[in-house]
Motif scaffolding. Structure first.
Motif, PDB file in Angstrom:
ATOM      1  N   VAL A 459       0.833  -1.206   0.000  1.00 34.77           N
ATOM      2  CA  VAL A 459       0.000   0.000   0.000  1.00 34.77           C
ATOM      3  C   VAL A 459       0.868   1.257   0.000  1.00 34.77           C
ATOM      4  CG1 VAL A 459      -1.684   1.320   1.338  1.00 34.77           C
ATOM      5  CG2 VAL A 459      -1.946  -1.156   1.091  1.00 34.77           C
ATOM      6  N   ASN A 460       1.955   1.248   0.760  1.00 37.00           N
ATOM      7  CA  ASN A 460       2.802   2.438   0.860  1.00 37.00           C
ATOM      8  C   ASN A 460       3.637   2.665  -0.386  1.00 37.00           C
ATOM      9  OD1 ASN A 460       1.921   3.087   3.457  1.00 37.00           O
ATOM     10  ND2 ASN A 460       3.473   1.801   4.438  1.00 37.00           N
ATOM     11  N   LYS A 461       4.135   1.584  -0.990  1.00 38.85           N
ATOM     12  CA  LYS A 461       5.058   1.713  -2.120  1.00 38.85           C
ATOM     13  C   LYS A 461       4.346   1.834  -3.466  1.00 38.85           C
ATOM     14  CE  LYS A 461       9.044   1.282   0.077  1.00 38.85           C
ATOM     15  NZ  LYS A 461      10.131   2.296   0.014  1.00 38.85           N
ATOM     16  N   CYS A 462       3.156   1.304  -3.582  1.00 37.71           N
ATOM     17  CA  CYS A 462       2.470   1.264  -4.878  1.00 37.71           C
ATOM     18  C   CYS A 462       1.123   1.974  -4.821  1.00 37.71           C
ATOM     19  CB  CYS A 462       2.275  -0.190  -5.328  1.00 37.71           C
ATOM     20  SG  CYS A 462       3.787  -1.151  -5.417  1.00 37.71           S
ATOM     21  N   THR A 463       1.045   3.033  -4.046  1.00 39.54           N
ATOM     22  CA  THR A 463      -0.229   3.732  -3.850  1.00 39.54           C
ATOM     23  C   THR A 463      -0.932   4.096  -5.155  1.00 39.54           C
ATOM     24  OG1 THR A 463       0.556   4.597  -1.735  1.00 39.54           O
ATOM     25  CG2 THR A 463      -1.337   5.694  -2.745  1.00 39.54           C
ATOM     26  N   PRO A 464      -0.249   4.723  -6.129  1.00 41.02           N
ATOM     27  CA  PRO A 464      -0.978   5.109  -7.361  1.00 41.02           C
ATOM     28  C   PRO A 464      -1.543   3.919  -8.133  1.00 41.02           C
ATOM     29  CG  PRO A 464       1.145   6.236  -7.204  1.00 41.02           C
ATOM     30  CD  PRO A 464       1.145   5.159  -6.176  1.00 41.02           C
ATOM     31  N   LYS A 470      -8.711  -0.909  -4.806  1.00 43.50           N
ATOM     32  CA  LYS A 470      -9.012  -0.529  -3.419  1.00 43.50           C
ATOM     33  C   LYS A 470     -10.038  -1.456  -2.773  1.00 43.50           C
ATOM     34  CE  LYS A 470     -11.073   3.414  -0.948  1.00 43.50           C
ATOM     35  NZ  LYS A 470     -11.493   4.826  -1.090  1.00 43.50           N
ATOM     36  N   VAL A 471     -11.131  -1.725  -3.468  1.00 46.46           N
ATOM     37  CA  VAL A 471     -12.205  -2.549  -2.898  1.00 46.46           C
ATOM     38  C   VAL A 471     -11.718  -3.970  -2.648  1.00 46.46           C
ATOM     39  CG1 VAL A 471     -14.503  -3.491  -3.305  1.00 46.46           C
ATOM     40  CG2 VAL A 471     -13.991  -1.138  -3.991  1.00 46.46           C
ATOM     41  N   SER A 485      -3.886  -4.710  10.755  1.00 45.53           N
ATOM     42  CA  SER A 485      -5.117  -4.790   9.963  1.00 45.53           C
ATOM     43  C   SER A 485      -5.900  -3.481   9.980  1.00 45.53           C
ATOM     44  CB  SER A 485      -6.004  -5.936  10.456  1.00 45.53           C
ATOM     45  OG  SER A 485      -5.346  -7.183  10.287  1.00 45.53           O
ATOM     46  N   LYS A 486      -6.105  -2.905  11.177  1.00 44.58           N
ATOM     47  CA  LYS A 486      -6.860  -1.664  11.270  1.00 44.58           C
ATOM     48  C   LYS A 486      -6.152  -0.520  10.546  1.00 44.58           C
ATOM     49  CE  LYS A 486      -9.281  -2.726  15.604  1.00 44.58           C
ATOM     50  NZ  LYS A 486      -9.525  -2.299  17.000  1.00 44.58           N
ATOM     51  N   SER A 487      -4.838  -0.485  10.679  1.00 48.12           N
ATOM     52  CA  SER A 487      -4.062   0.553  10.010  1.00 48.12           C
ATOM     53  C   SER A 487      -4.186   0.425   8.502  1.00 48.12           C
ATOM     54  CB  SER A 487      -2.593   0.473  10.431  1.00 48.12           C
ATOM     55  OG  SER A 487      -1.818   1.405   9.720  1.00 48.12           O
ATOM     56  N   LEU A 488      -4.191  -0.811   8.005  1.00 48.12           N
ATOM     57  CA  LEU A 488      -4.319  -1.040   6.570  1.00 48.12           C
ATOM     58  C   LEU A 488      -5.685  -0.580   6.059  1.00 48.12           C
ATOM     59  CD1 LEU A 488      -2.645  -4.536   6.115  1.00 48.12           C
ATOM     60  CD2 LEU A 488      -2.113  -2.478   4.799  1.00 48.12           C
ATOM     61  N   ILE A 489      -6.728  -0.934   6.765  1.00 48.97           N
ATOM     62  CA  ILE A 489      -8.083  -0.534   6.335  1.00 48.97           C
ATOM     63  C   ILE A 489      -8.200   0.989   6.335  1.00 48.97           C
ATOM     64  CG2 ILE A 489     -10.514  -0.578   6.981  1.00 48.97           C
ATOM     65  CD1 ILE A 489     -10.122  -3.437   7.937  1.00 48.97           C
ATOM     66  N   SER A 490      -7.602   1.640   7.321  1.00 53.35           N
ATOM     67  CA  SER A 490      -7.653   3.091   7.390  1.00 53.35           C
ATOM     68  C   SER A 490      -6.941   3.725   6.184  1.00 53.35           C
ATOM     69  CB  SER A 490      -7.017   3.577   8.687  1.00 53.35           C
ATOM     70  OG  SER A 490      -6.959   4.981   8.744  1.00 53.35           O
ATOM     71  N   LYS A 491      -5.758   3.174   5.854  1.00 58.82           N
ATOM     72  CA  LYS A 491      -4.999   3.700   4.720  1.00 58.82           C
ATOM     73  C   LYS A 491      -5.743   3.476   3.416  1.00 58.82           C
ATOM     74  CE  LYS A 491      -0.257   3.402   6.495  1.00 58.82           C
ATOM     75  NZ  LYS A 491       0.158   4.775   6.096  1.00 58.82           N
ATOM     76  N   LEU A 492      -6.310   2.293   3.247  1.00 57.55           N
ATOM     77  CA  LEU A 492      -7.011   1.978   2.016  1.00 57.55           C
ATOM     78  C   LEU A 492      -8.277   2.812   1.856  1.00 57.55           C
ATOM     79  CD1 LEU A 492      -6.600  -1.922   2.016  1.00 57.55           C
ATOM     80  CD2 LEU A 492      -5.607  -0.335   0.356  1.00 57.55           C
ATOM     81  N   THR A 493      -8.963   3.047   2.946  1.00 53.39           N
ATOM     82  CA  THR A 493     -10.187   3.836   2.896  1.00 53.39           C
ATOM     83  C   THR A 493      -9.906   5.290   2.483  1.00 53.39           C
ATOM     84  OG1 THR A 493     -11.130   2.464   4.653  1.00 53.39           O
ATOM     85  CG2 THR A 493     -12.219   4.562   4.205  1.00 53.39           C
ATOM     86  N   SER A 494      -8.740   5.792   2.880  1.00 54.63           N
ATOM     87  CA  SER A 494      -8.404   7.188   2.588  1.00 54.63           C
ATOM     88  C   SER A 494      -7.824   7.387   1.185  1.00 54.63           C
ATOM     89  CB  SER A 494      -7.392   7.693   3.616  1.00 54.63           C
ATOM     90  OG  SER A 494      -6.168   6.961   3.539  1.00 54.63           O
ATOM     91  N   LEU A 495      -7.624   6.321   0.430  1.00 52.58           N
ATOM     92  CA  LEU A 495      -7.064   6.453  -0.936  1.00 52.58           C
ATOM     93  C   LEU A 495      -8.034   7.180  -1.844  1.00 52.58           C
ATOM     94  CD1 LEU A 495      -5.335   3.006  -1.524  1.00 52.58           C
ATOM     95  CD2 LEU A 495      -4.271   5.181  -0.954  1.00 52.58           C
TER      96      LEU A 495
END
Length: 495
Positions: A459-464, A470-471, A485-495
């Motif tokens: 998620v951090n390296k390949c954001t674009p 995302k889904v 897990s929670k941190s990942l969902i938070s990051k993905l939701t904010s994309l």
């Protein structure tokens, strides 16, 4: 000089240096400013500033002589090449005549310096010279095909006349091509490796077009009936010496001499000698000695890797010895393409999946031996070109250890995390395949922290590249149960 430090930093560290440097120059250049420190002319003046360097004479170190260079020529080769590439990319901003002089000075140096000129620097200088050079092509008007000059196009050049006139079967003395082979297609082994019946079983892995090779697990087909009885006897003696850990230098010389014999199938010989049975110290010494030997056989590095290192690493269950890893790294640095097809592919395609010790060795080869762009291409073929991934070098006796599909376990995801952390830019297709395998493995590895850390890295390296997935990623992460897990969902939701 200080004003240009940000530009040099971009050229050294940016994954897209030309475009980013052009953007920086566009924002920094102000023609109405009274300062002349940020102008295109001042930049070229800095690059072409005369610099004197003192060096010792080759014949007498007590004497030295002074050589005159442009300042750009004192920089590392990679920075020289990127500077020239940037000037070519943004050449409309600079004085064409000044760019012409800069590129011309690179290419018109004396013979000694011209031979030492780095290939990529020379290529970039030629590209820049082509862009800023102009010609009215008046010389073409004096060239007439109505004369007898056109006959010169129908004759062989002088360098080939001798080969044409002689009775030898060799067409080009520097290429292993015989006259009767010119119109004969190379037969293909059913397992996907080119096989040449007229010479030896020569593995063409270095130059083959893998898209044209048959599908399936590619291992070199070797039959012992291609080895004469005398060679078999010598091979048996060498096998005994290897098992007894006799002098590695003498063993390497004897093995090489046996493999280089006339009409000898080197892979068949190596399968009889079984050099992978040597202990780590002997194997390391064999590898080191082979690396110091020159060879006209382009396939020899692949043969060495698949017959010595690959079998030992495929069965690795504990961390490899430092001696074995060091010799592996040094050999792979010199033979990068062979290391991909004769070591990395078969290791990653290990039948039961890679384990942590194997993953550690592969990670070191990737980080220390291959350029990030090479690693990106390797990942593309591994993830997306499934047919290509099956084209590797492996002796038949070790084929049972290798699968034709990746086994997605914790060490494999950790390996891809290491690759991403090595600043390798993956393609969109590669990222899409990784996302697919994440979805397939999420439930099975729901409690794996290594799997969670890989997802966080992805998620951090390949954001674009993951925004379109995302889904799918959120669904996969919802199946996991780790501290990230929670941190990942938070990051993905904010994309």
């Amino acid at each position: 000089m200080e004003n240009w430090i940000p530009l040099f930093d971009i050229l050294m560290n940016s994954p897209c240096p030309e475009a980013q440097a052009s953007l920086w120059l566009q924002h920094s250049y102000n023609p109405s400013s009274s300062s002349v420190s940020i102008t295109t002319s001042s930049f070229l003046s800095l690059l072409t500033k005369p610099t004197l360097l003192h060096s010792d004479s080759d014949s007498d170190s007590s004497h030295s002589h002074t050589q005159r260079f442009m300042w750009i020529q004192t920089l590392p080769n990679v920075l020289q090449a990127r500077l020239l590439s940037f000037l070519a990319f943004d050449h409309m901003r600079f004085c064409a005549f000044d760019l012409y002089k800069l590129a011309n000075n690179f290419l018109t140096a004396d013979d000694h310096h011209h031979q030492l000129l780095d290939f990529w620097v020379k290529t970039a200088a030629r590209q820049l010279l082509d862009l800023v050079s102009h010609s009215n092509f008046d010389w073409v008007s004096g060239f007439s095909l109505d004369s007898d000059a056109h006959e010169e196009f129908e004759v062989f050049p002088d360098c080939l006349k001798q080969a044409v006139d002689c009775d030898s079967d060799i067409v080009l003395p520097w290429l292993p091509v015989l006259s009767h082979e010119l119109n004969i297609g190379m037969p293909v082994d059913t397992f996907g490796i080119f096989y040449d019946d007229s010479l030896n079983a020569v593995e063409k892995i270095e130059d083959a077009d893998f898209h044209k090779v048959a599908s399936g697990v590619g291992f070199v087909h070797v039959s012992n009936d291609r080895v004469n009885p005398e060679t078999e006897n010598v091979a048996a003696i060498l096998k005994s010496k290897i098992l007894n850990s006799e002098c590695a230098v003498e063993l390497a010389d004897e093995i090489r001499k046996l493999c280089d014999g006339p009409n000898v199938n080197s892979l068949a010989v190596l399968s009889l000698v079984e050099p992978w049975q040597a202990d780590d110290e002997t194997a390391s010494l064999l590898i080191s000695h082979f690396s110091n030997q020159s060879s006209q056989n382009l396939s020899w590095p692949s043969h060495v890797l698949c017959s010595i290192l690959l079998p030992k690493l495929l069965q690795l269950e504990e961390p490899a010895s430092r001696m074995l890893v060091t010799s592996t790294i040094e050999y792979c640095k010199m033979h990068q393409r062979s290391s991909v097809y004769a070591l990395l592919y078969p290791l990653i395609l290990r039948k039961n999946g890679i384990n942590n010790p194997i993953g550690d060795v592969v990670a070191r080869v990737v980080k220390e031996c291959l350029h990030p762009a090479h690693v990106s291409s390797f990942c593309q073929k591994l993830l997306c070109g499934e047919d290509d991934a099956g084209k590797f070098v492996c002796l038949p006796c070790h084929q049972y250890l290798i699968s034709d599909k990746l086994v997605w376990n914790e060490p494999l995801f950790s390996l891809f995390q290491t690759i991403l952390n090595h600043n390798v830019l993956l393609t969109e297709d590669s990222v899409a395949r990784l996302v697919y395998h994440v979805g397939q493995s999420a439930i099975r590895l729901r409690d794996s922290l290594k799997f969670g850390n890989f997802l966080l890295c992805l998620v951090n390296k390949c954001t674009p590249l993951i925004r379109s997935h995302k889904v799918s990623l959120i669904r996969a992460v919802e199946h996991t149960n780790t501290i990230v897990s929670k941190s990942l969902i938070s990051k993905l939701t904010s994309l």
